[in-house]
Design an enzyme around this catalytic site. Structure first.
Site, PDB file in Angstrom:
ATOM      1  N   ARG A   1      -1.083  -8.961  13.091  1.00  0.00           N
ATOM      2  CA  ARG A   1      -1.616  -7.948  12.161  1.00  0.00           C
ATOM      3  C   ARG A   1      -2.404  -8.618  11.035  1.00  0.00           C
ATOM      4  O   ARG A   1      -3.437  -8.107  10.600  1.00  0.00           O
ATOM      5  CB  ARG A   1      -0.470  -7.105  11.600  1.00  0.00           C
ATOM      6  CG  ARG A   1       0.063  -6.095  12.617  1.00  0.00           C
ATOM      7  CD  ARG A   1       1.473  -5.626  12.291  1.00  0.00           C
ATOM      8  NE  ARG A   1       1.601  -4.971  11.026  1.00  0.00           N
ATOM      9  CZ  ARG A   1       2.742  -4.854  10.343  1.00  0.00           C
ATOM     10  NH1 ARG A   1       3.870  -5.351  10.840  1.00  0.00           N
ATOM     11  NH2 ARG A   1       2.778  -4.235   9.198  1.00  0.00           N
TER      12      ARG A   1
ATOM     13  N   ARG B   1     -10.095   0.986   8.227  1.00  0.00           N
ATOM     14  CA  ARG B   1      -9.631  -0.359   8.552  1.00  0.00           C
ATOM     15  C   ARG B   1     -10.690  -1.151   9.316  1.00  0.00           C
ATOM     16  O   ARG B   1     -10.443  -2.290   9.688  1.00  0.00           O
ATOM     17  CB  ARG B   1      -8.420  -0.182   9.463  1.00  0.00           C
ATOM     18  CG  ARG B   1      -7.231  -1.006   9.099  1.00  0.00           C
ATOM     19  CD  ARG B   1      -6.152  -0.587  10.094  1.00  0.00           C
ATOM     20  NE  ARG B   1      -4.965  -1.334   9.946  1.00  0.00           N
ATOM     21  CZ  ARG B   1      -3.917  -0.955   9.230  1.00  0.00           C
ATOM     22  NH1 ARG B   1      -3.931   0.159   8.565  1.00  0.00           N
ATOM     23  NH2 ARG B   1      -2.852  -1.706   9.206  1.00  0.00           N
TER      24      ARG B   1
ATOM     25  N   ARG C   1      10.711  -1.123  11.486  1.00  0.00           N
ATOM     26  CA  ARG C   1       9.546  -0.837  12.324  1.00  0.00           C
ATOM     27  C   ARG C   1       9.440  -1.826  13.484  1.00  0.00           C
ATOM     28  O   ARG C   1       9.666  -3.019  13.312  1.00  0.00           O
ATOM     29  CB  ARG C   1       8.265  -0.891  11.475  1.00  0.00           C
ATOM     30  CG  ARG C   1       7.935   0.442  10.843  1.00  0.00           C
ATOM     31  CD  ARG C   1       6.860   0.391   9.800  1.00  0.00           C
ATOM     32  NE  ARG C   1       5.650  -0.306  10.193  1.00  0.00           N
ATOM     33  CZ  ARG C   1       4.562  -0.370   9.421  1.00  0.00           C
ATOM     34  NH1 ARG C   1       4.558   0.245   8.236  1.00  0.00           N
ATOM     35  NH2 ARG C   1       3.502  -1.024   9.815  1.00  0.00           N
TER      36      ARG C   1
ATOM     37  N   ARG D   1      11.854  -5.328   5.367  1.00  0.00           N
ATOM     38  CA  ARG D   1      11.553  -3.912   5.099  1.00  0.00           C
ATOM     39  C   ARG D   1      12.372  -2.971   5.983  1.00  0.00           C
ATOM     40  O   ARG D   1      12.570  -3.205   7.160  1.00  0.00           O
ATOM     41  CB  ARG D   1      10.071  -3.648   5.346  1.00  0.00           C
ATOM     42  CG  ARG D   1       9.760  -2.150   5.269  1.00  0.00           C
ATOM     43  CD  ARG D   1       8.298  -1.864   5.242  1.00  0.00           C
ATOM     44  NE  ARG D   1       7.606  -2.329   6.419  1.00  0.00           N
ATOM     45  CZ  ARG D   1       6.288  -2.260   6.572  1.00  0.00           C
ATOM     46  NH1 ARG D   1       5.548  -1.783   5.605  1.00  0.00           N
ATOM     47  NH2 ARG D   1       5.736  -2.698   7.670  1.00  0.00           N
TER      48      ARG D   1
ATOM     49  N   LYS E   1       0.847  -1.211   0.000  1.00  0.00           N
ATOM     50  CA  LYS E   1       0.000   0.000   0.000  1.00  0.00           C
ATOM     51  C   LYS E   1       0.877   1.255   0.000  1.00  0.00           C
ATOM     52  O   LYS E   1       0.673   2.174  -0.785  1.00  0.00           O
ATOM     53  CB  LYS E   1      -0.931   0.023   1.235  1.00  0.00           C
ATOM     54  CG  LYS E   1      -1.854  -1.188   1.331  1.00  0.00           C
ATOM     55  CD  LYS E   1      -2.783  -1.104   2.528  1.00  0.00           C
ATOM     56  CE  LYS E   1      -2.084  -1.151   3.882  1.00  0.00           C
ATOM     57  NZ  LYS E   1      -1.386  -2.415   4.178  1.00  0.00           N
TER      58      LYS E   1
HETATM   59  P1  AP5 Z   1       4.835  -1.561   1.934  1.00  0.00           P
HETATM   60  O1  AP5 Z   1       4.541  -0.740   0.733  1.00  0.00           O
HETATM   61  O2  AP5 Z   1       5.512  -0.938   3.099  1.00  0.00           O
HETATM   62  O3  AP5 Z   1       3.498  -2.359   2.395  1.00  0.00           O
HETATM   63  P2  AP5 Z   1       2.214  -1.850   3.173  1.00  0.00           P
HETATM   64  O4  AP5 Z   1       1.030  -2.507   2.549  1.00  0.00           O
HETATM   65  O5  AP5 Z   1       2.216  -0.354   3.266  1.00  0.00           O
HETATM   66  O6  AP5 Z   1       2.474  -2.539   4.574  1.00  0.00           O
HETATM   67  P3  AP5 Z   1       2.300  -1.965   6.046  1.00  0.00           P
HETATM   68  O7  AP5 Z   1       3.036  -2.922   6.949  1.00  0.00           O
HETATM   69  O8  AP5 Z   1       2.674  -0.528   6.120  1.00  0.00           O
HETATM   70  O9  AP5 Z   1       0.771  -2.140   6.266  1.00  0.00           O
HETATM   71  P4  AP5 Z   1       0.029  -2.127   7.595  1.00  0.00           P
HETATM   72  O10 AP5 Z   1      -1.357  -1.960   7.112  1.00  0.00           O
HETATM   73  O11 AP5 Z   1       0.292  -3.295   8.462  1.00  0.00           O
HETATM   74  O12 AP5 Z   1       0.684  -0.903   8.408  1.00  0.00           O
HETATM   75  P5  AP5 Z   1       0.190   0.563   8.711  1.00  0.00           P
HETATM   76  O13 AP5 Z   1       1.363   1.437   8.776  1.00  0.00           O
HETATM   77  O14 AP5 Z   1      -0.956   0.938   7.872  1.00  0.00           O
HETATM   78  O15 AP5 Z   1       5.714  -2.825   1.426  1.00  0.00           O
HETATM   79  C1  AP5 Z   1       6.220  -3.774   2.339  1.00  0.00           C
HETATM   80  C2  AP5 Z   1       7.601  -4.265   1.849  1.00  0.00           C
HETATM   81  O16 AP5 Z   1       7.427  -4.969   0.628  1.00  0.00           O
HETATM   82  C3  AP5 Z   1       8.608  -3.145   1.547  1.00  0.00           C
HETATM   83  O17 AP5 Z   1       9.893  -3.569   1.948  1.00  0.00           O
HETATM   84  C4  AP5 Z   1       8.528  -2.952   0.032  1.00  0.00           C
HETATM   85  O18 AP5 Z   1       9.757  -2.505  -0.509  1.00  0.00           O
HETATM   86  C5  AP5 Z   1       8.176  -4.357  -0.435  1.00  0.00           C
HETATM   87  N1  AP5 Z   1       7.289  -4.368  -1.609  1.00  0.00           N
HETATM   88  C6  AP5 Z   1       6.202  -3.569  -1.814  1.00  0.00           C
HETATM   89  N2  AP5 Z   1       5.612  -3.874  -2.993  1.00  0.00           N
HETATM   90  C7  AP5 Z   1       6.324  -4.907  -3.519  1.00  0.00           C
HETATM   91  C8  AP5 Z   1       6.201  -5.692  -4.717  1.00  0.00           C
HETATM   92  N3  AP5 Z   1       5.220  -5.456  -5.623  1.00  0.00           N
HETATM   93  N4  AP5 Z   1       7.098  -6.689  -4.934  1.00  0.00           N
HETATM   94  C9  AP5 Z   1       8.086  -6.935  -4.014  1.00  0.00           C
HETATM   95  N5  AP5 Z   1       8.266  -6.231  -2.870  1.00  0.00           N
HETATM   96  C10 AP5 Z   1       7.397  -5.236  -2.633  1.00  0.00           C
HETATM   97  O19 AP5 Z   1      -0.405   0.376  10.223  1.00  0.00           O
HETATM   98  C11 AP5 Z   1       0.452   0.054  11.290  1.00  0.00           C
HETATM   99  C12 AP5 Z   1      -0.355  -0.074  12.574  1.00  0.00           C
HETATM  100  O20 AP5 Z   1      -0.959   1.200  12.894  1.00  0.00           O
HETATM  101  C13 AP5 Z   1      -1.542  -1.058  12.531  1.00  0.00           C
HETATM  102  O21 AP5 Z   1      -1.147  -2.378  12.802  1.00  0.00           O
HETATM  103  C14 AP5 Z   1      -2.449  -0.476  13.620  1.00  0.00           C
HETATM  104  O22 AP5 Z   1      -1.993  -0.834  14.904  1.00  0.00           O
HETATM  105  C15 AP5 Z   1      -2.258   1.027  13.450  1.00  0.00           C
HETATM  106  N6  AP5 Z   1      -3.246   1.609  12.520  1.00  0.00           N
HETATM  107  C16 AP5 Z   1      -2.983   2.143  11.286  1.00  0.00           C
HETATM  108  N7  AP5 Z   1      -4.117   2.563  10.704  1.00  0.00           N
HETATM  109  C17 AP5 Z   1      -5.117   2.291  11.574  1.00  0.00           C
HETATM  110  C18 AP5 Z   1      -6.528   2.460  11.515  1.00  0.00           C
HETATM  111  N8  AP5 Z   1      -7.124   3.001  10.442  1.00  0.00           N
HETATM  112  N9  AP5 Z   1      -7.259   2.063  12.595  1.00  0.00           N
HETATM  113  C19 AP5 Z   1      -6.668   1.538  13.688  1.00  0.00           C
HETATM  114  N10 AP5 Z   1      -5.350   1.328  13.794  1.00  0.00           N
HETATM  115  C20 AP5 Z   1      -4.574   1.690  12.735  1.00  0.00           C
HETATM  116 MG    MG Z   2       2.368   1.032   4.865  1.00  0.00          MG
END
Ligand code: AP5
Ligand code: MG
Length: 215
Positions: free
Chosen positions: A172, A89, A161, A128, A13
């Site tokens: 997660r 979410r 992270r 990552r 994402k």
């Molecule tokens: P990356 O692009 O970083 O993936 P991502 O989908 O953004 O993964 P996240 O871990 O950030 O998602 P998340 O939803 O768990 O975390 P968030 O920060 O939203 O890619 C990942 C890796 O893969 C990278 O190394 C990249 O280089 C590689 N990659 C990407 N695309 C690729 C491809 N096509 N091929 C190969 N490699 C690739 O949330 C974190 C925490 O915050 C949550 O757990 C929760 O506690 C809290 N939180 C956030 N939002 C909310 C909400 N709305 N409500 C409640 N709690 C929330």
């Molecule tokens: Mg992300």
């Protein structure tokens, strides 16, 4: 452009949001990144959110919705549109977002559901690394920075992270199935969902998203 990117942890994402922002100039809004900057700034919101994030659980709806509503009302978002990543979410967050968008008369162009098998996302998250300052995303093997632990874009230190530990990643993924998969159902009913195979090169995934949204 007004879109939502949805999908389990590690599907890409953040990576796709960077590419979309670069091409289309909409404002990237990652709820996770906003929480991480609050944690780094040691605000009350950050201290509270950290307790949930470190366990892979969701931050409560009330504070999350309030935090995002504030950003959605900014002049920049109203002018250039947005790319939401990680919000909504839960179905309650989706209903709150529907209401916010109705109030400002700015409907969504689409909801992009990025799909990748669980084993693939675990491998991605285990390697990552990210930038503390500009949020750029790297991978130790597939997308290493030019200089070790230094961001190519802003020269700041890179970090792993705290929630990218194997047990937290599993939690997660479980939380996604329980709370966030129904959000896709909510938008299916509104005919907004575009399903994208995320298990290909990031540029190929990007091309599919652009085509699916008719951009
Ligand atoms: P990356 O692009 O970083 O993936 P991502 O989908 O953004 O993964 P996240 O871990 O950030 O998602 P998340 O939803 O768990 O975390 P968030 O920060 O939203 O890619 C990942 C890796 O893969 C990278 O190394 C990249 O280089 C590689 N990659 C990407 N695309 C690729 C491809 N096509 N091929 C190969 N490699 C690739 O949330 C974190 C925490 O915050 C949550 O757990 C929760 O506690 C809290 N939180 C956030 N939002 C909310 C909400 N709305 N409500 C409640 N709690 C929330
Ligand atoms: Mg992300």
């Amino acid at each position: 452009m007004r879109i939502v990117l949805v999908g389990p942890p590690g599907v890409g994402k953040g990576t796709q949001s960077e590419l979309l922002t670069e091409r289309f100039g909409a404002v990237p809004l990652s709820s996770g990144a906003i929480f991480r900057s609050e944690i780094e700034a040691r605000t009350d919101l950050g201290e509270m959110a950290k307790r949930y994030i470190d366990q892979g659980r969701l931050v409560p709806n009330g504070v999350t919705i309030q935090m995002m509503a504030k950003r959605m009302r900014s002049a920049e978002v109203l002018k250039h549109g947005f790319i939401l990543d990680g919000f909504p979410r839960t179905v309650d967050q989706a209903i709150a977002l529907d209401q916010m968008l109705e109030d400002i008369e700015q409907p969504l162009d689409g909801v992009v559901s990025i799909e990748v098998d669980a084993e693939v996302v675990v491998a991605r998250l285990s390697g990552r690394i990210g930038c503390t300052r500009c949020g750029a995303i790297y991978h130790k093997v597939t997308k290493p920075p030019k200089r070790d632990w230094i961001c190519d874009q802003c020269n700041s230190p890179l970090f792993v992270r705290d929630d990218d530990q194997p047990e937290t990643i599993r939690e997660r993924l479980r939380v996604f199935d329980e709370n966030t998969a129904p959000v896709i159902g909510h938008y299916e009913e509104l005919g907004l969902v575009r399903r994208i195979d995320g298990d290909r090169d990031p540029e190929v995934v990007f091309g599919d998203i652009v085509r699916a949204l008719g951009l």
